[in-house]
Design a protein around this motif. Structure first.
Motif, mmCIF file in Angstrom:
data_model
loop_
_atom_site.group_PDB
_atom_site.id
_atom_site.type_symbol
_atom_site.label_atom_id
_atom_site.label_comp_id
_atom_site.label_asym_id
_atom_site.label_seq_id
_atom_site.Cartn_x
_atom_site.Cartn_y
_atom_site.Cartn_z
ATOM 1 N N MET A 1 0.749 -1.254 -0.080
ATOM 2 C CA MET A 1 0.065 0.033 0.073
ATOM 3 C C MET A 1 0.966 1.354 -0.098
ATOM 4 O O MET A 1 1.964 1.301 0.655
ATOM 5 C CB MET A 1 -0.868 0.096 1.201
ATOM 6 C CG MET A 1 -1.719 -0.990 1.389
ATOM 7 S SD MET A 1 -3.063 -0.973 2.646
ATOM 8 C CE MET A 1 -2.071 -1.208 3.952
ATOM 9 N N ALA A 2 0.328 2.314 -0.535
ATOM 10 C CA ALA A 2 0.884 3.605 -0.535
ATOM 11 C C ALA A 2 -0.050 4.591 -0.240
ATOM 12 O O ALA A 2 -1.209 4.302 -0.486
ATOM 13 C CB ALA A 2 1.623 3.879 -1.744
ATOM 14 N N VAL A 3 0.323 5.932 0.110
ATOM 15 C CA VAL A 3 -0.374 6.987 0.209
ATOM 16 C C VAL A 3 -0.339 7.998 -0.939
ATOM 17 O O VAL A 3 1.012 8.412 -1.090
ATOM 18 C CB VAL A 3 -0.311 7.649 1.515
ATOM 19 C CG1 VAL A 3 -1.102 8.835 1.954
ATOM 20 C CG2 VAL A 3 -0.788 6.739 2.822
ATOM 21 N N CYS A 4 -1.097 8.137 -1.580
ATOM 22 C CA CYS A 4 -0.915 9.656 -2.667
ATOM 23 C C CYS A 4 -2.003 10.495 -2.165
ATOM 24 O O CYS A 4 -3.299 10.282 -2.492
ATOM 25 C CB CYS A 4 -1.337 8.747 -3.957
ATOM 26 S SG CYS A 4 -1.187 10.103 -5.252
ATOM 27 N N THR A 5 -1.578 11.760 -1.760
ATOM 28 C CA THR A 5 -2.571 12.665 -1.244
ATOM 29 C C THR A 5 -1.799 14.110 -1.734
ATOM 30 O O THR A 5 -1.027 14.225 -2.063
ATOM 31 C CB THR A 5 -2.265 12.675 0.214
ATOM 32 O OG1 THR A 5 -3.167 13.806 0.887
ATOM 33 C CG2 THR A 5 -1.227 13.016 0.842
ATOM 34 N N GLY B 1 -0.204 11.606 -13.300
ATOM 35 C CA GLY B 1 1.272 11.619 -12.909
ATOM 36 C C GLY B 1 1.560 11.358 -11.584
ATOM 37 O O GLY B 1 2.278 10.796 -10.841
ATOM 38 N N HIS B 2 0.684 11.923 -10.638
ATOM 39 C CA HIS B 2 0.640 11.651 -9.236
ATOM 40 C C HIS B 2 0.654 10.261 -8.712
ATOM 41 O O HIS B 2 1.641 9.865 -8.040
ATOM 42 C CB HIS B 2 -0.157 12.648 -8.339
ATOM 43 C CG HIS B 2 -0.147 12.923 -6.991
ATOM 44 N ND1 HIS B 2 -0.776 13.654 -6.353
ATOM 45 C CD2 HIS B 2 0.780 12.367 -6.189
ATOM 46 C CE1 HIS B 2 -0.163 13.864 -5.128
ATOM 47 N NE2 HIS B 2 0.577 12.980 -4.875
ATOM 48 N N LEU B 3 -0.285 9.661 -9.224
ATOM 49 C CA LEU B 3 -0.610 8.078 -9.054
ATOM 50 C C LEU B 3 0.678 7.250 -9.652
ATOM 51 O O LEU B 3 1.115 6.637 -9.039
ATOM 52 C CB LEU B 3 -1.779 7.638 -9.313
ATOM 53 C CG LEU B 3 -3.122 8.000 -8.554
ATOM 54 C CD1 LEU B 3 -4.460 7.556 -9.483
ATOM 55 C CD2 LEU B 3 -3.144 7.388 -7.419
ATOM 56 N N LEU B 4 0.957 7.867 -10.959
ATOM 57 C CA LEU B 4 1.912 6.761 -11.553
ATOM 58 C C LEU B 4 3.332 7.071 -10.828
ATOM 59 O O LEU B 4 3.910 6.179 -10.883
ATOM 60 C CB LEU B 4 1.782 7.189 -13.132
ATOM 61 C CG LEU B 4 0.571 7.029 -13.723
ATOM 62 C CD1 LEU B 4 0.757 7.581 -15.096
ATOM 63 C CD2 LEU B 4 0.287 5.447 -13.922
ATOM 64 N N GLU B 5 3.755 8.006 -10.361
ATOM 65 C CA GLU B 5 4.894 8.412 -9.607
ATOM 66 C C GLU B 5 4.793 7.531 -8.432
ATOM 67 O O GLU B 5 5.852 6.979 -7.982
ATOM 68 C CB GLU B 5 4.962 9.870 -9.500
ATOM 69 C CG GLU B 5 6.459 9.946 -8.826
ATOM 70 C CD GLU B 5 7.814 9.275 -9.386
ATOM 71 O OE1 GLU B 5 8.727 9.050 -8.784
ATOM 72 O OE2 GLU B 5 7.677 9.220 -10.656
ATOM 73 N N THR B 6 3.890 7.603 -7.776
ATOM 74 C CA THR B 6 3.433 6.847 -6.491
ATOM 75 C C THR B 6 3.727 5.252 -6.850
ATOM 76 O O THR B 6 4.669 4.505 -6.002
ATOM 77 C CB THR B 6 2.153 7.033 -5.817
ATOM 78 O OG1 THR B 6 2.032 8.505 -5.586
ATOM 79 C CG2 THR B 6 2.144 6.340 -4.598
ATOM 80 N N LEU B 7 3.038 4.642 -7.632
ATOM 81 C CA LEU B 7 3.526 3.470 -8.055
ATOM 82 C C LEU B 7 4.866 3.299 -8.673
ATOM 83 O O LEU B 7 5.499 2.111 -8.279
ATOM 84 C CB LEU B 7 2.512 3.073 -9.262
ATOM 85 C CG LEU B 7 1.088 2.807 -9.254
ATOM 86 C CD1 LEU B 7 0.082 2.658 -10.135
ATOM 87 C CD2 LEU B 7 0.584 1.774 -8.066
ATOM 88 N N SER B 8 5.557 4.081 -9.161
ATOM 89 C CA SER B 8 6.960 4.017 -9.699
ATOM 90 C C SER B 8 7.813 3.287 -8.635
ATOM 91 O O SER B 8 8.835 2.980 -8.498
ATOM 92 C CB SER B 8 7.186 5.148 -10.541
ATOM 93 O OG SER B 8 8.602 5.192 -10.744
ATOM 94 N N LEU B 9 7.410 4.359 -7.293
ATOM 95 C CA LEU B 9 8.339 4.460 -6.200
ATOM 96 C C LEU B 9 8.417 2.881 -5.701
ATOM 97 O O LEU B 9 9.219 2.456 -4.912
ATOM 98 C CB LEU B 9 7.898 5.472 -5.190
ATOM 99 C CG LEU B 9 8.399 6.913 -5.302
ATOM 100 C CD1 LEU B 9 7.662 7.869 -4.567
ATOM 101 C CD2 LEU B 9 9.828 7.271 -5.721
ATOM 102 N N MET B 10 7.205 2.208 -5.953
ATOM 103 C CA MET B 10 6.905 0.831 -5.258
ATOM 104 C C MET B 10 7.173 -0.192 -6.357
ATOM 105 O O MET B 10 6.982 -1.227 -6.133
ATOM 106 C CB MET B 10 5.312 0.761 -4.891
ATOM 107 C CG MET B 10 5.026 1.829 -3.940
ATOM 108 S SD MET B 10 3.332 1.674 -3.530
ATOM 109 C CE MET B 10 2.985 -0.032 -3.055
ATOM 110 N N ASP B 11 7.823 0.276 -7.595
ATOM 111 C CA ASP B 11 8.101 -0.690 -8.510
ATOM 112 C C ASP B 11 6.929 -1.453 -9.111
ATOM 113 O O ASP B 11 6.717 -2.643 -9.063
ATOM 114 C CB ASP B 11 9.272 -1.588 -8.433
ATOM 115 C CG ASP B 11 10.779 -0.972 -8.219
ATOM 116 O OD1 ASP B 11 10.561 -0.042 -9.012
ATOM 117 O OD2 ASP B 11 11.219 -1.137 -7.553
ATOM 118 N N ALA B 12 5.714 -0.638 -9.041
ATOM 119 C CA ALA B 12 4.157 -1.318 -9.448
ATOM 120 C C ALA B 12 3.626 -0.767 -10.706
ATOM 121 O O ALA B 12 3.941 0.362 -11.019
ATOM 122 C CB ALA B 12 3.522 -1.160 -8.290
#
Length: 108
Positions: free
Chosen positions: A6-10, A47-58
């Motif tokens: 899980m991640a937080v994207c806020t 881009g906000h969500l996609l970068e959050t996913l990128s940080l998780m390699d997801a």
């Protein structure tokens, strides 16, 4: 959330978001926390969500955005993600893939 990352994207600022998660004893549940002031873009920009996913390699095709705002659902759609909405009758949201209705408190 056992077995799920899980991640937080806020859109809220990074520092207070992390402080709240730490003080509530929740920070260790999240692989990434990305506040609205951390990137050049914010939701509803995907881009906000996609970068959050990128940080998780997801990737977006194996992720779900669980949100409580219009921007959450719209950004998930633009990012190619499934979405689930948590809302009460005071908010109007676009249709998401799943919806949970009820009265929920806010930590922020």
């Amino acid at each position: 959330a056992t077995g799920h990352r899980m991640a937080v994207c806020t859109n809220k600022p990074q520092a207070p978001s992390e402080t709240i998660l730490r003080e509530l004893g929740l920070m260790h549940f999240f692989d990434a926390v990305v506040g609205g002031d951390r990137l050049a873009v914010r939701k509803p920009d995907p881009g906000h969500l996609l970068e959050t996913l990128s940080l998780m390699d997801a990737g977006s095709t194996r992720a779900i955005m669980i949100g409580d705002s219009y921007n959450d659902v719209v950004s998930a759609r633009k990012a190619g993600m499934a979405s689930a909405s948590v809302y009460n009758k005071t908010r109007v949201l676009p249709k998401s893939d799943e919806t949970v209705e009820g009265q929920f408190g806010s930590a922020m």
